[in-house]
Design an enzyme around this catalytic site. Structure first.
Site, PDB file in Angstrom:
ATOM      1  N   HIS A   1     -50.659-176.164 -38.214  1.00 65.09           N
ATOM      2  CA  HIS A   1     -51.729-175.964 -37.231  1.00 65.09           C
ATOM      3  C   HIS A   1     -52.842-175.067 -37.771  1.00 65.09           C
ATOM      4  CE1 HIS A   1     -49.245-172.398 -35.885  1.00 65.09           C
ATOM      5  NE2 HIS A   1     -50.441-171.870 -35.702  1.00 65.09           N
TER       6      HIS A   1
ATOM      7  N   ASP B   1     -43.882-177.190 -39.172  1.00 59.69           N
ATOM      8  CA  ASP B   1     -45.250-176.700 -39.017  1.00 59.69           C
ATOM      9  C   ASP B   1     -45.744-176.037 -40.312  1.00 59.69           C
ATOM     10  OD1 ASP B   1     -47.654-175.757 -38.099  1.00 59.69           O
ATOM     11  OD2 ASP B   1     -46.847-174.685 -36.373  1.00 59.69           O
TER      12      ASP B   1
ATOM     13  N   SER C   1     -49.572-166.615 -37.446  1.00 58.51           N
ATOM     14  CA  SER C   1     -49.238-167.997 -37.794  1.00 58.51           C
ATOM     15  C   SER C   1     -49.395-168.210 -39.292  1.00 58.51           C
ATOM     16  CB  SER C   1     -50.152-168.974 -37.049  1.00 58.51           C
ATOM     17  OG  SER C   1     -49.887-168.952 -35.680  1.00 58.51           O
TER      18      SER C   1
END
Length: 714
Positions: free
Chosen positions: A84, A220, A649
Site C-alpha cells: 500500500h 502487503d 507502514s
C-alpha cells in the site's frame, strides 16, 4: 542536552517504563532503553542501532516518499516496503492493458526496473537537541504569533548551518507541544525504481473488510531500488546512474518467531496525540470524526461507482480510493475505541488532579487557568470542527472542489503580469494544469462534487457554511445536481481540454464568474477564514496546551517520557504477543496466521478475497521450500505488541540480532485509540512474516534472483 537527559533519567526512577509502549528517539536509546531491551532479548549495542560516525541500523531505514517507512535489504540498494506504500507508484506505471497493480510485476534484471515520475527515499543522517538555543529567544510576554515568528527565524538559521550548502535536508521540529526542539539531518535520493510487486489479490488480500482486523492474511509488500550517481550521491534519473551501495543493509532471518520473542521496529510514525486534553477527545468523538467518516464514505461511494465500470478509471483513482478508505475505517475505529475505553473520562480525572496542583499558591500564576482555557477553546470550536471536517473531505475527494480555485487564481495572477513575466511563469502554470487533470475523470468528479455539496449543506449549516454555496443551496432547494451539471457544461475548468482551449483564446475577465470557480473559491475562502475571536481562541489555546504539558511533566502526573510521533525516526520495542484465542484463526497460537487460513477465506472472483491460481496450486502441493515453518505450515502474518501508528507502514521488524523478521503494516481495530492512549492489553502491530515475502518472490513469482541478492540467515 545534559539537562534534558538528566531529567528523563530521573523520571525513569519514578515511573517504570513499559517495554511495549513508546516511540523513542534513537539518540537516547543508550541512556533510557538499552538495559530494558537487553533484558528482553536485544543483542546489539546502542552504537549498532544509532551511530553518527559508523554504520548502524538507522542507515538501513528510510522514509518512503514522505509518508511510509522502508528498509534497505541488499548491498545494491534493494528497498522493501508495504504494497500500500508503493500503491500510487505501481498504479502510475500501470495501464489497462499492462496492469501491474492487478497482475503484479517482477523485473527480470536491473534494466527492466521501472521509474515512476516522482518517488524518493530519505535517509536519516543525525539529530541533536536545540531546545536551549531556541527557547532562549522567547519569553512568556510574547503572543503565540510573536513567539512563532522568532522561533521560525532561529529554525531557519539552524537549518542553514547544518545543510552543508544544500547537500542535506534539515528539519527542526517541536516536541512536547513546543517545550523541546530537535533538528534532524536527512539525505534524499530521487531515482527510485520499481523492482517487483505481487498482484493486488496478494498485496491487498482482504481489502477494506480485513483492514485493521485480526486474523489477517495479507502479502502487503512491494520492492524498489535506490539509484545514485557513480560516486554514490543523489542524482536525478539517468540511465548512467548505478544502484546505491548503502552504508548498512538488513540481513534477513528465516528462523521465524514464537511467543515472547523480542521484536524491535524502526520507522517514521506519522502522528500521535497522547497529550490531547479530555475536551479535545470529546470533540473528536462527537463532532470531528463522525463528519470525517461520513464525508470520506460519500467520496468513496462516488469513486467506486465509476471504478467498478472502467479499468482505466479504477487505475486512475486506485490510490486515492485506498487512502480515503483507510482513514475512513481508522476514524470510525477511533470513535468506537475511544468511546469503549472511556478515554475522555480517564483524561478528565487526570486534569482534575492537575488543576488542584496548578492552583496551589506557587503554581497558580503560571498554570491556574490552563485547563479552563483549553476547555473553553473546545466548547467554542465544536461546531467548527464538524463543519471543517465535512468541508475538508469535500475538498480532498473532489478536484472540482479544491483544485479549480487554485488553478483559477493562478490564471488570474498570470494574466496580470507582463509578457516577460508570463513567459517565466508558463512552465509552472502548465505543470499545475498537468497535476490537476492527471488521474481525472470528469463524470466521476462531477458526481463527487454534487454528493459532497449536498452533504455539506445538510450537515454543516449549524456552524455556518460558505456564503455563496449557502445562497446556491437555497436557490436549488439543497440539491446541487442541476447546478453542477450546468456548471460543468459551461466551465473553463471542466477538463484539461477546456483549460487549454481557454489558454489559446484567453478572456481573463470570465474567470471570476466561472460557475465552478465561484463554488471552489467560495469553499476555499471558507476553510481559510479566521475571525478575530478565532485568532484569540487559538492563541490562548496554543499557549495553554504548551503550558499544560510543561506542568504535567513538572508535576510528574503524566509518565510519558517519549515525545508524540511527528514523522521523525523512532524506535519501539516489545515482543511477539498473541491476542486471546480466536476460532477464526487456524493457527495453534493466535499470534500468527497461515496460508491454510488464507485459502479458507478464498472466494473466486471476489474483489477482496480472490487468489491467484498459481498460489492455490503451490499451496495444494505444499511447495513451500525453505520458507515453511519448522512445523510445516506456511506463515503469513504475525503479531507483536510494539507501539506504532500511521507512517510506520513498511517499517522493518527486527529480532535481537538486528535481522529482518517481518514488515509492519497495520494495527488492530480493538486498540484504535492507541494514537491517544496506549492500551497495554489490546494494542498490537500486525506484521508481514518475511518468510512469506520471500516465498512469494521465489516460489510464486519465480524471481529467485531477487532473493539471492539478499543476505539470508537460516
Amino acid at each position: 542536552m545534559k539537562k534534558v537527559v538528566l531529567f528523563l533519567a530521573m523520571c525513569l526512577l519514578t515511573f517504570p517504563v513499559k517495554a511495549d509502549e513508546g516511540m523513542w528517539f534513537l539518540m537516547f536509546i543508550e541512556r533510557l532503553n538499552h538495559r530494558d531491551m537487553e533484558k528482553m532479548g536485544l543483542q546489539l549495542t546502542a552504537e549498532e542501532i544509532y551511530s553518527i560516525n559508523n554504520h548502524s541500523l538507522k542507515d538501513a531505514v528510510v522514509q518512503f516518499n514522505g509518508g511510509c517507512t522502508a528498509e534497505i535489504v541488499s548491498k545494491e540498494g534493494l528497498v522493501l516496503t508495504n504494497h500500500h506504500c508503493g500503491y500510487n507508484a505501481i498504479a502510475e506505471l500501470s495501464t489497462a492493458e499492462q496492469n501491474y497493480l492487478k497482475d503484479g510485476f517482477w523485473a527480470k534484471d536491473k534494466t527492466a526496473e521501472l521509474k515512476p515520475k516522482s518517488l524518493y527515499v530519505r535517509f536519516f543522517v543525525r539529530m541533536d537537541d536545540v531546545s536551549k538555543r531556541i527557547l532562549s529567544k522567547v519569553n512568556d510576554k510574547m503572543t503565540e504569533e510573536e513567539r512563532n515568528k522568532v522561533i521560525q527565524q532561529e529554525i531557519a538559521l539552524i537549518e542553514k548551518e547544518n545543510n552543508e550548502g544544500g547537500k542535506y535536508t534539515v528539519s527542526v521540529r517541536p516536541f512536547f507541544q513546543g517545550n523541546e526542539y530537535y533538528y534532524f539531518v536527512y539525505q534524499d535520493y530521487k531515482d527510485v525504481r520499481l523492482v517487483g510487486t505481487p498482484p493486488e489479490s496478494v498485496g491487498k488480500f482482504g481489502g477494506d473488510t480485513d483492514n485493521w482486523e485480526w486474523p489477517r492474511h495479507t502479502g502487503d509488500f512491494s520492492m524498489f531500488r535506490v539509484y545514485a550517481d557513480k560516486d554514490g550521491n543523489p542524482a536525478d534519473y539517468s540511465k548512467e546512474n548505478v544502484p546505491l551501495q548503502p552504508k548498512h543493509y538488513l540481513p534477513v532471518s528465516l528462523q521465524g518467531v514464537k511467543e515472547n520473542d523480542f521484536a524491535m521496529i524502526l520507522g517514521y510514525p506519522g502522528r500521535t496525540n497522547r497529550w490531547v486534553p479530555a475536551s479535545g477527545i470529546e470533540q473528536n468523538v462527537k463532532f470531528a470524526y463522525p463528519a470525517w467518516v461520513e464525508g470520506a464514505k460519500t467520496g468513496m461511494d462516488q469513486m467506486k461507482k465509476y471504478m467498478d465500470k472502467d479499468a482505466t478509471v479504477k487505475l486512475q483513482y486506485a490510490s486515492k480510493y485506498a487512502s480515503t478508505a483507510n482513514y475512513w475505517k481508522n476514524r470510525q475505529g477511533m470513535i468506537d475505541a475511544l468511546t469503549k475505553a472511556g478515554t475522555a473520562k480517564t483524561k478528565t480525572a487526570q486534569e482534575t488532579k492537575f488543576n488542584v496542583w496548578a492552583n496551589k499558591a506557587n503554581n497558580k500564576q503560571k498554570y491556574g487557568n490552563v485547563i479552563a482555557t483549553i476547555n473553553n477553546y473546545y466548547a467554542k470550536t465544536d461546531l467548527k470542527s464538524r463543519h471543517d471536517n465535512y468541508l475538508t473531505q469535500l475538498l480532498r475527494t473532489s478536484k472540482y472542489g479544491a483544485s479549480v480555485a487554485t488553478l483559477g487564481n493562478s490564471l488570474v495572477g498570470y494574466y496580470k503580469e507582463n509578457e516577460a513575466k508570463r513567459t517565466e511563469l508558463l512552465p509552472k502554470l502548465n505543470a499545475l494544469i498537468e497535476t490537476v487533470y492527471t488521474d481525472f475523470y470528469a463524470p466521476l468528479e462531477k458526481d463527487i462534487l454534487v454528493a459532497q455539496l449536498n452533504l455539506y449543506v445538510s450537515k454543516a449549516s449549524e456552524y455556518g457554511i460558505a456564503p455563496v454555496v449557502a445562497q446556491l443551496s437555497a436557490e436549488n432547494k439543497g440539491d446541487f445536481t442541476g447546478y453542477v451539471n450546468d456548471a460543468v457544461a459551461k466551465s473553463i475548468f471542466a477538463s484539461k481540454e477546456s483549460v487549454l482551449a481557454f489558454l489559446n483564446n484567453p478572456k481573463p475577465e470570465n474567470i471570476a464568474t466561472d460557475p465552478l470557480f465561484v463554488i471552489s473559491n467560495d469553499l476555499m475562502a471558507k476553510i481559510r477564514a479566521k475571525s478575530e475571536e478565532q485568532t484569540v481562541l487559538e492563541n490562548d489555546f496554543a499557549t495553554s496546551y504548551r503550558v499544560m504539558v510543561e506542568g504535567l511533566r513538572e508535576s510528574k502526573m503524566n509518565a510519558i517520557q517519549y515525545p508524540d510521533a511527528n514523522s521523525t525516526l523512532r524506535l519501539s520495542y516489545g515482543k511477539v504477543r498473541a491476542l486471546p484465542a480466536d476460532k477464526r484463526n487456524d493457527a495453534k497460537t493466535n499470534n500468527y496466521t497461515t496460508m491454510t487460513g488464507m485459502v479458507n477465506k478464498y472466494k473466486a472472483g471476489d474483489s477482496e478475497f480472490d487468489l491467484p491460481a498459481r498460489l492455490l496450486e503451490l499451496n495444494k502441493a505444499k511447495d513451500f521450500g525453505q520458507y515453511a515453518d519448522k512445523e510445516g505450515y506456511m506463515p503469513v502474518n504475525f503479531l507483536t505488541d510494539n507501539d506504532i501508528t500511521g507512517g510506520n507502514s513498511g517499517s522493518p521488524v527486527l529480532n535481537g540480532k538486528g535481522e529482518l523478521i517481518g514488515v509492519a503494516f497495520d494495527g488492530n481495530i480493538e486498540a484504535m485509540a492507541g494514537d491517544v492512549i496506549f492500551d497495554k492489553k489490546l494494542q498490537r502491530t500486525i506484521n508481514l512474516d518475511i518468510r512469506y515475502v520471500l516465498w512469494i518472490i521465489d516460489k510464486y513469482a519465480g524471481a529467485k534472483h531477487i532473493v539471492d541478492e539478499m543476505t539470508i540467515v537460516k
